[in-house]
Design a protein around this motif. Structure first.
Motif, short mmCIF file in Angstrom:
data_model
loop_
_atom_site.label_atom_id
_atom_site.label_comp_id
_atom_site.label_asym_id
_atom_site.label_seq_id
_atom_site.Cartn_x
_atom_site.Cartn_y
_atom_site.Cartn_z
N ARG A 61 0.66 -1.10 -0.29
CA ARG A 61 -0.39 -0.22 0.02
C ARG A 61 0.82 1.19 0.20
NH1 ARG A 61 -5.38 -0.72 1.66
NH2 ARG A 61 -5.47 0.87 3.51
N ASP A 62 2.07 1.23 0.76
CA ASP A 62 3.06 2.03 0.94
C ASP A 62 3.35 2.41 -0.62
OD1 ASP A 62 2.46 2.81 3.18
OD2 ASP A 62 4.32 1.80 4.16
N VAL A 63 4.00 1.78 -1.50
CA VAL A 63 5.01 1.84 -2.84
C VAL A 63 3.44 2.00 -4.35
CG1 VAL A 63 6.14 0.61 -4.06
CG2 VAL A 63 6.61 0.24 -2.09
N TYR A 64 2.51 1.13 -3.99
CA TYR A 64 1.72 0.99 -4.57
C TYR A 64 0.25 2.68 -5.15
CZ TYR A 64 4.60 -2.08 -6.83
OH TYR A 64 5.58 -2.49 -7.71
N SER A 104 11.89 -0.75 -3.15
CA SER A 104 12.42 -1.13 -2.35
C SER A 104 12.14 -1.73 -0.92
CB SER A 104 13.29 -0.48 -1.96
OG SER A 104 13.76 0.91 -1.54
N GLU A 105 11.24 -0.58 -0.60
CA GLU A 105 9.76 -0.65 0.61
C GLU A 105 9.51 -2.55 0.58
OE1 GLU A 105 6.52 0.38 3.56
OE2 GLU A 105 7.68 1.75 2.29
N ILE A 125 16.22 -3.17 -9.22
CA ILE A 125 15.45 -2.34 -8.94
C ILE A 125 15.69 -0.47 -8.80
CG2 ILE A 125 16.22 -2.21 -6.72
CD1 ILE A 125 13.42 -2.67 -5.43
N ASN A 126 14.48 0.10 -8.24
CA ASN A 126 14.76 1.91 -8.00
C ASN A 126 13.51 1.78 -7.59
OD1 ASN A 126 12.84 2.81 -10.76
ND2 ASN A 126 14.62 3.02 -12.64
N SER A 127 13.24 3.12 -7.57
CA SER A 127 12.32 4.11 -6.95
C SER A 127 11.22 3.70 -7.22
CB SER A 127 12.02 5.25 -6.88
OG SER A 127 10.94 5.77 -6.33
#
Length: 730
Positions: free
Chosen positions: A336-339, A346-347, A463-465
């Motif tokens: 939820r934080d990322v998308y 990376s989380e 991976i990147n942001s």
């Protein structure tokens, strides 16, 4: 039998597709969006389908009252009237969804590739309206978590006959049924029916009428990081059941046995954080009683804000020892934080990296992006692209994916931030043409055809942001997933993979802005462009191996005499051998992808299971209990003084008591000390057996202080629950 079941599922899937096409043409509507050719080409199931192993499954979570009204006659049932709102303006009353309605929509779910349904608790809930303090608006147990009688079906939802029809219909479509079971509490203790509990209509106890101690009377939880409060206080003012009471123990296990007898395949256990104890305690005895009636998948709700939550170590211990897997809340938070909230990719990788070293069975934990207790994903971020990206992750990362009802229809209501009850709107559409519906179908099909998603390892590859590329691998089976949540394209170079040499088309085609093909040479992927909001999947399904490959042993906790199912690849058709450590198990059935054995008569502990034919497989760990389990409360009075960070633990004979372990991950505990310096804990121990035990203090610096004197000895009861109290031996 396995192959016959698969053929039935394939036939039904084909039939549904034909029906859908014909009905659409006749209605003059647009043709449904067809899946990419790659999806259709990989439709043959390549994994086992059984009640012990849900790893290949896609679970669909349903709040029964909010899904579909299949029988208007039970909307305001006789004897339980006044709790139904036909206008659907009071969000805390019944709206008409029922068991019959879900049964009618099973073909819709099957068409989406759903292979299991988790239904909200169908037990009879409170008959009297509940009023929140200061509110004149009535509330009802439409959600199922305010039970008054665990032995009856709620009349708003239907009857036992309706329940049986749902199970039979689901099974006919190759779909498993998970019952939501809430043994932590009954109903609100301070309003309505005041926690009243019945058994088939016979009154047992109420919070304000409890002469036999069916409930804990300690007030409400004020500190959710305090284990004693979590386990022995009221959660959200719900009357907290005393599982250490033999009558309560018998009542709850009897109710569970009734649902098992009606054919459910799995159990979701509500609020496991709020029942004793971190090592399993009473819940380990519940899982023991469930598995004794046949192999089932069990998953529990232990709410965690993140992997930094103070109770995270206890949750890990619970999942590794109780026989009950967990809903993976830390991973949900990260997704939820990322998308939804825009954090860096990376989380998610960081959470999975830590969880790989903590969970014994990471692929058995359940993964999701929202549920009935949190705002829906689209309330946090209304972008359908973000939702599709999050769904792709849920359906391909380690764990068993759960789709909250209506997600495939972009269902959400953002009133007051979209929390309870607005995260439970009425299902408003059953379209089979949405992108989300077809994304779920495509990736569910891949979970069935490529065992890398069900059984595989996880490795972050690039991976990147914005970009998250990872790989799942089960022996030679490989799935490579690339998700770009950014609004810009990225040139991807320096990517490596376990895919064999060759060119690979995007399994999802152009469904999610993709369609990119890649070329692999000696593990190196040729440079390619990953477009904005693109999700691509490349996969290789290996030919069947001649060497056995274990992907699952389920359930992950059994006892001698229980049935255990081993799933994987390359078992062949000729019966070989299965060993738990060095002990050979009795084989009950054998097929190329699934073997059923009886857990042999071994001492309790962790065992490496291995399958041997002309060659031998990898090893896969499983835990074995000594025998039938009972819950016993162990108390030690007058323990030595402790400082902040010091805790008392129980350790003793057999795996149930930690095999004399002296670490926080092996000893039982930490114990509770509401009456310091007296400490107690509930543990699961072998019924009828005499156990040796002692108490220890594990200090904040890791040093261990033992009791002096001889071991304590206690003979556990053969049924029900028990208790033993000793003084610390100086």
């Amino acid at each position: 039998m396995e192959d016959t079941g698969r053929q039935r599922v394939l036939f039904i899937s084909l039939l549904l597709t034909l029906v859908l096409l014909c009905s659409t043409l006749l209605s003059g509507g647009p043709l449904p969006r067809l899946l990419p050719e790659a999806v259709q080409a990989q439709s043959t199931p390549n994994v086992a389908l059984n009640t012990a192993d849900f790893k290949p499954a896609v679970i669909y979570q349903v709040v029964l009252d909010r899904f579909f009204d299949g029988n208007a006659a039970n909307n305001d049932p006789s004897g339980d009237t006044g709790l139904y709102d036909s206008t659907k303006t009071n969000w805390k009353l019944y709206w008409g969804g029922d068991l019959a309605g879900l049964t009618q929509k099973i073909p819709y779910l099957a068409g989406m590739g759903i292979t299991a349904i988790w239904i909200s608790p169908p037990v009879e809930n409170v008959h009297l309206p509940v009023y929140e303090p200061g509110s004149s608006a009535p509330e009802a147990g439409y959600h199922g978590y305010w039970a008054r009688d665990f032995y009856r079906i709620d009349p708003h939802l239907g009857t036992w006959s309706d329940f049986d029809n749902l199970v039979a219909t689901a099974h006919s479509y190759g779909m498993k049924v998970i019952i939501d079971f809430a043994p932590n509490h009954s109903n609100p203790n301070d309003t309505g029916e005041y926690g009243s509990l019945y058994q088939n209509g016979t009154f047992e106890a109420a919070y304000n009428n409890d002469p036999n101690g069916w409930f804990h009377h300690n007030g409400g939880i004020s500190d959710y990081n305090n284990l004693y409060q979590d386990e022995y206080d009221n959660l959200a003012d719900l009357a907290d059941l005393a599982q250490e009471n033999s009558s309560v123990d018998s009542y709850l296990k009897g109710a569970m046995a009734q649902f098992l007898a009606h054919g459910v395949d799995g159990v979701r256990v509500d609020a496991v954080k709020h029942m004793p104890a971190p090592d399993g305690g009473w819940l380990r005895t519940l899982s023991d009683s469930v598995e004794a009636q046949g192999a089932h998948y069990m998953v529990g709700e232990w709410y965690l804000s993140s992997i930094s939550d103070p109770t995270y170590p206890y949750a890990l211990k619970f999942a590794n020892r109780s026989g009950i897997n967990l809903l993976n809340f830390p991973l949900t938070t990260a997704l939820r934080d990322v998308y939804a909230s825009g954090n860096g990719a990376s989380e998610v990788d960081s959470v999975l990296t830590q969880e790989k070293s903590g969970f014994l069975w990471l692929n058995d934990q359940a993964i999701f992006i929202d549920n009935q207790d949190m705002p829906r994903f689209l309330t946090l971020n209304s972008s359908s692209d973000r939702l599709h990206e999050a769904l792709a992750a849920v359906l391909t990362l380690p764990g068993i994916p759960i789709i909250y009802y209506g997600t495939e229809q972009y269902l959400h209501n953002d009133t007051n931030g979209g929390g309870d009850p607005y995260n439970r709107p009425m299902m408003s559409s059953f379209s089979t043409t949405t992108t989300a519906y077809n994304e779920i179908k495509a990736l569910s099909t891949l979970r069935q055809s490529n065992p890398a998603l069900a059984y595989g390892t996880y490795q972050q590859r690039w991976i990147n942001s914005d970009v998250f590329i990872y790989e799942r691998q089960f022996f030679n089976n490989v799935v490579l997933v690339a998700i770009n949540k950014g609004s810009s394209s990225y040139s991807i170079s320096g990517l490596y993979t376990a895919l064999p040499n060759g060119s690979y088309s995007d399994y999802l085609g152009t469904l999610l802005h993709g369609g990119t093909s890649i070329t692999v040479t000696n593990g190196a992927v040729s440079t390619f462009t990953l477009g904005a909001n693109q999700v691509s999947v490349w996969q290789y399904t290996a030919p069947e191996s001649s060497t056995p490959e274990i992907g699952s042993v389920g359930p992950n906790l059994s006892r001698p005499g229980d049935q255990v199912i081993i799933d994987g690849q390359g078992f062949g058709s000729t019966v070989g051998s299965v060993k738990f450590g060095t002990t050979t198990a009795t084989v009950n059935s054998w097929s190329p992808h699934s073997i059923t054995v009886t857990t042999p008569n071994v001492a309790s502990g962790l065992y490496s299971v291995q399958v041997c034919t002309s060659s031998c497989s990898n090893v896969y760990e499983t835990r074995v209990s000594s025998t039938t389990q009972v819950a016993v409360t162990f108390t030690v009075n007058n323990a030595p003084s402790t400082n902040y960070g010091d805790n008392v633990y129980l350790t003793g004979q057999f795996d149930e008591l930690g095999n004399w372990g002296t670490t926080t991950t092996t000893a039982i505990g930490p114990l509770n000390d509401p009456n310091y310096p007296n400490w107690f804990v509930m543990a699961s121990v072998p019924a009828c057996w005499t156990v040796q035990f002692k108490f220890i203090i594990i200090r904040a610096d890791g040093s261990v202080q033992w009791e002096n004197g001889s071991n304590h000895s206690y003979t556990a009861p053969c049924s029900g629950t028990g208790a033993v109290t000793v003084n610390w031996q100086y």
